[in-house]
Design an enzyme around this catalytic site. Structure first.
Site: not given
Ligand code: NPG
Length: 366
Positions: A133, A159-161, A187, A189, A212, A237, A261, A289
């Site tokens: 990540s 995975k790119l935030k 992702d 968030n 995500e 998630d 998770k 994670g």
């Protein structure tokens, strides 16, 4: 199994580099470890709650409080790990705290029985492919350097935030520089809303594995609407805190992939239930994670070896986050991590390292 007592231990673990997500920047982890002591064996559980309630409502001081005040007093002195969930059920929420307690009990039980986490959970592989990540950066060149370094280390998926203002351009730059064969996902968030659907559809041409948690944690209905407007598969998630949530998300069409998770959903037994449910419904899962030390990482790697985990997880090597891990470090070989085969978690804290990073300990006799 009879529990003598439980130690709550806080450790301070500096990160090798700041890790920025749409909800904040972490520079070090304040981690709560739970050690369950029985006459035959000890077991460890790592609580994944962060310092502040930014990823979800849980935070590490709150987890310690709920464990000492509400969870431990409810544990029968003689129990099986399978009983922990039921004993703690009257306490609402606090899944990260519950997961840490249940994992420590399960680890003690498996160590006493000489069985590994992987064996117990139903691992189908001896090693798992690893993704990494990559946090939000100050500039695209800085991001490209970071991604190049991870690819050199052997990571098989990036995975790119992302967040508003850092999405299409970094994704385009990574695709252009590293090519169409790179397994790439993003992702958010929970940083977007449904009104951003057309903007998020601009990610479609980049053939991402998934996006995500684009929308709010508690909005399964809007995720279902968004999923019909994107070609990129939607993965959840934060929205999935239990097998019931997973069943609802699948029924509503809110996602076609789930990030499991164990901390977020209350432990490895619930993780296995979600895995089984998803497998029966043709929904792919992968292991997320939470910047775990080697203790939490060991259990995650075992979980990621179950047959339904068909996408690489955020199961990176120890040095992605920590210069010195509290266990022997997990090291990538050919883009994979070995599933620990020893009893329980199959790894031990190194006493001198653990002492060095410990900021507080508390013993609770049961
Ligand atoms: O590799 O352990 C890891 C971290 C992977 O990106 C990662 N975790 O939202 O999935 C996430 C994210 C996270 C980081 C969540 C910090 C909460 C806190």
């Amino acid at each position: 199994m009879k529990i003598t007592g439980v130690e709550l231990r806080r450790i301070a673990m500096p990160l090798v580099a700041p890790f920025r997500t749409s909800f904040g920047t972490e520079t070090s982890r304040d981690i709560l470890l739970v050690r369950v002591v029985t006459p035959d064996a000890e077991g460890w559980g790592e609580c994944v709650a962060m310092s502040g309630p930014l990823y979800s409502s849980e935070y590490v001081d709150g987890a310690a409080e709920v464990i000492r005040r509400f969870l431990l007093p409810r544990l029968p002195r003689t129990l099986d790990a399978q009983d922990v969930g039921r004993a703690l059920e009257p306490i609402k929420g606090h899944r990260m705290a519950k997961a840490a307690v249940e994992t420590a009990v399960l680890d003690a039980q498996l160590r006493a029985a000489g069985q590994s986490f992987g064996r117990f959970l139903g691992a189908a592989r001896t090693r798992v492919p690893c993704g990494v990540s990559v946090g939000i950066m100050d500039s695209v060149p800085q991001l490209l350097d970071a991604v190049a370094g991870f690819i050199d280390e052997g990571y098989v998926r990036i995975k790119l935030k992302i967040e508003p203002g850092w999405d299409v351009e970094p994704v385009r730059a990574v695709r252009e520089r590293f090519g169409d064969d790179l397994l790439l996902q993003v992702d958010a968030n929970a940083a977007y809303s449904l009104t951003d659907a057309r903007h998020l559809a601009r990610l479609d041409p980049f053939d991402l594995l998934l996006i995500e948690q684009p929308l709010a944690n508690d909005d399964l209905v809007q995720h279902a609407k968004l999923a019909t407007q994107l070609r990129t598969p939607v993965c959840l998630d934060e929205s999935i805190e239990s097998a019931e949530h997973a069943a609802a998300a699948i029924a509503l069409g809110s996602c076609s992939i789930i990030n499991i998770k164990p901390g977020r959903i209350g432990g490895y037994l619930e993780a296995r239930r979600i895995h089984d449910l998803c497998r029966a419904n043709g929904v792919a899962v992968w292991c997320g994670g939470m910047l775990e030390t080697g203790l939490g990482r060991a259990a995650n790697v075992a979980l990621a070896a179950l047959p339904g985990f068909t996408l690489p997880g955020d199961t990176s090597g120890s040095r992605r986050y920590y210069a010195t891990d509290v266990t022997e470090p997990f090291e990538l070989a050919d883009g994979h991590l070995e599933v620990p085969a020893g009893p329980g978690l199959g790894v031990e804290p190194i006493p001198a390292v653990l002492d060095e990073v410990t900021t507080a300990t508390e013993w609770i006799t049961l």
